[in-house]
Design a protein around this motif. Structure first.
Motif, PDB file in Angstrom:
ATOM      1  N   UNK A 224      -2.210   3.492  -5.879  1.00  0.00           N
ATOM      2  CA  UNK A 224      -2.942   2.614  -5.058  1.00  0.00           C
ATOM      3  C   UNK A 224      -2.714   3.123  -3.639  1.00  0.00           C
ATOM      4  N   UNK A 225      -3.563   3.082  -2.542  1.00  0.00           N
ATOM      5  CA  UNK A 225      -3.278   3.662  -1.313  1.00  0.00           C
ATOM      6  C   UNK A 225      -2.594   2.712  -0.716  1.00  0.00           C
ATOM      7  N   UNK A 226      -2.679   1.348  -0.662  1.00  0.00           N
ATOM      8  CA  UNK A 226      -2.040   0.497  -0.034  1.00  0.00           C
ATOM      9  C   UNK A 226      -1.614  -1.058  -0.546  1.00  0.00           C
ATOM     10  N   UNK A 227      -0.831  -1.660  -0.020  1.00  0.00           N
ATOM     11  CA  UNK A 227      -0.777  -3.067  -0.634  1.00  0.00           C
ATOM     12  C   UNK A 227      -2.052  -3.843   0.155  1.00  0.00           C
ATOM     13  N   UNK A 228      -2.246  -5.141  -0.152  1.00  0.00           N
ATOM     14  CA  UNK A 228      -3.222  -6.038   0.535  1.00  0.00           C
ATOM     15  C   UNK A 228      -2.622  -6.292   1.832  1.00  0.00           C
ATOM     16  N   UNK A 229      -3.228  -6.565   3.009  1.00  0.00           N
ATOM     17  CA  UNK A 229      -3.048  -6.809   4.387  1.00  0.00           C
ATOM     18  C   UNK A 229      -1.939  -7.865   4.481  1.00  0.00           C
ATOM     19  N   UNK A 230      -1.862  -8.870   3.701  1.00  0.00           N
ATOM     20  CA  UNK A 230      -0.968 -10.022   3.880  1.00  0.00           C
ATOM     21  C   UNK A 230       0.571  -9.444   3.556  1.00  0.00           C
ATOM     22  N   UNK A 231       0.493  -8.248   2.699  1.00  0.00           N
ATOM     23  CA  UNK A 231       1.921  -7.983   2.372  1.00  0.00           C
ATOM     24  C   UNK A 231       2.542  -6.941   3.280  1.00  0.00           C
TER      25      UNK A 231
ATOM     26  N   UNK B 265       3.732   4.224  -6.655  1.00  0.00           N
ATOM     27  CA  UNK B 265       3.479   3.511  -5.530  1.00  0.00           C
ATOM     28  C   UNK B 265       3.445   4.411  -4.258  1.00  0.00           C
ATOM     29  N   UNK B 266       2.593   4.286  -3.356  1.00  0.00           N
ATOM     30  CA  UNK B 266       1.864   5.180  -2.262  1.00  0.00           C
ATOM     31  C   UNK B 266       2.029   4.496  -0.949  1.00  0.00           C
ATOM     32  N   UNK B 267       2.411   3.348  -0.755  1.00  0.00           N
ATOM     33  CA  UNK B 267       2.298   2.529   0.498  1.00  0.00           C
ATOM     34  C   UNK B 267       3.592   3.345   1.230  1.00  0.00           C
ATOM     35  N   UNK B 268       3.463   3.231   2.639  1.00  0.00           N
ATOM     36  CA  UNK B 268       4.477   3.917   3.434  1.00  0.00           C
ATOM     37  C   UNK B 268       5.892   3.456   3.249  1.00  0.00           C
ATOM     38  N   UNK B 269       6.736   4.255   2.719  1.00  0.00           N
ATOM     39  CA  UNK B 269       8.068   4.097   2.041  1.00  0.00           C
ATOM     40  C   UNK B 269       8.955   5.133   2.908  1.00  0.00           C
ATOM     41  N   UNK B 270      10.133   4.831   3.285  1.00  0.00           N
ATOM     42  CA  UNK B 270      11.196   6.010   3.512  1.00  0.00           C
ATOM     43  C   UNK B 270      11.812   6.028   2.086  1.00  0.00           C
TER      44      UNK B 270
END
Length: 180
Positions: free
Chosen positions: A21-28, A79-84
């Motif tokens: 997934x490119x990102x989590x939903x906005x509310x997260x 998982x691909x949302x911005x993480x360190x």
């Protein structure tokens, strides 16, 4: 699902699906929007991280409902949302890893899913943690910056440190640099 069904009908072997997934939903997300740079709100172990981990489980359920799981084989999630590296390590160890382990799906978890310029540092942070490492099968890597980072400094060094985790190129294209 119709396209995957056609591919399955033509294949003599099970298909291995890779989902990222490119990102989590906005509310997260920390910026409240699906666009732009952001991280998950909070920290590993909280309601946002548990909910994001459950999105992966829901995807595997959707995949299984739409496809014959005996033919598609395993569901590969990354998982691909911005993480360190430390945030990804903690998310895997406390949320995603346990959620996938307790789900009925055979799943291979790939970490990173970003440029190999992050190697081997990222692997040392995540796979250097025994709890996170036991949930991770391999590393997903992009190849856009290959000309900048020699394979020996990134791929070979990472493989030597963690030979039981496979390396898989997951994203690439031509024309990434405007001058080429």
């Amino acid at each position: 699902i119709p396209l995957l069904s056609r591919a399955l009908a033509m294949s003599k072997r099970p298909l291995l699906l890779f989902a990222s997934p490119w990102t989590a939903p906005a509310w997260m997300r920390s910026n409240g929007d699906v666009r732009g740079k952001a991280t998950l709100k909070g920290k590993a172990g909280d309601k946002y991280h548990k909910a994001w981990a459950n999105y992966f489980i829901k995807y595997c359920l959707w995949n299984q409902a739409g496809m014959d799981s005996r033919r598609t084989g395993e569901c590969v999630c990354a998982p691909t949302i911005a993480f360190t590296a430390a945030q990804q390590r903690d998310f895997i160890a406390q949320d995603l890893g346990p959620a996938l382990a307790h789900s009925p799906h055979r799943t291979l978890l790939l970490m990173l899913d970003d440029q190999r310029i992050h190697l081997p540092h990222w692997a040392k942070v995540v796979l250097g943690n025994a709890t996170a490492a036991r949930y991770v099968a391999g590393l997903a890597i992009h190849w856009y910056l290959d000309a900048i980072v020699p394979p020996g400094c990134s791929l070979e060094a990472t493989h030597k440190l963690f030979p039981d985790h496979f390396l898989l190129y997951t994203e690439a294209c031509t024309g990434f640099f405007m001058f080429r």
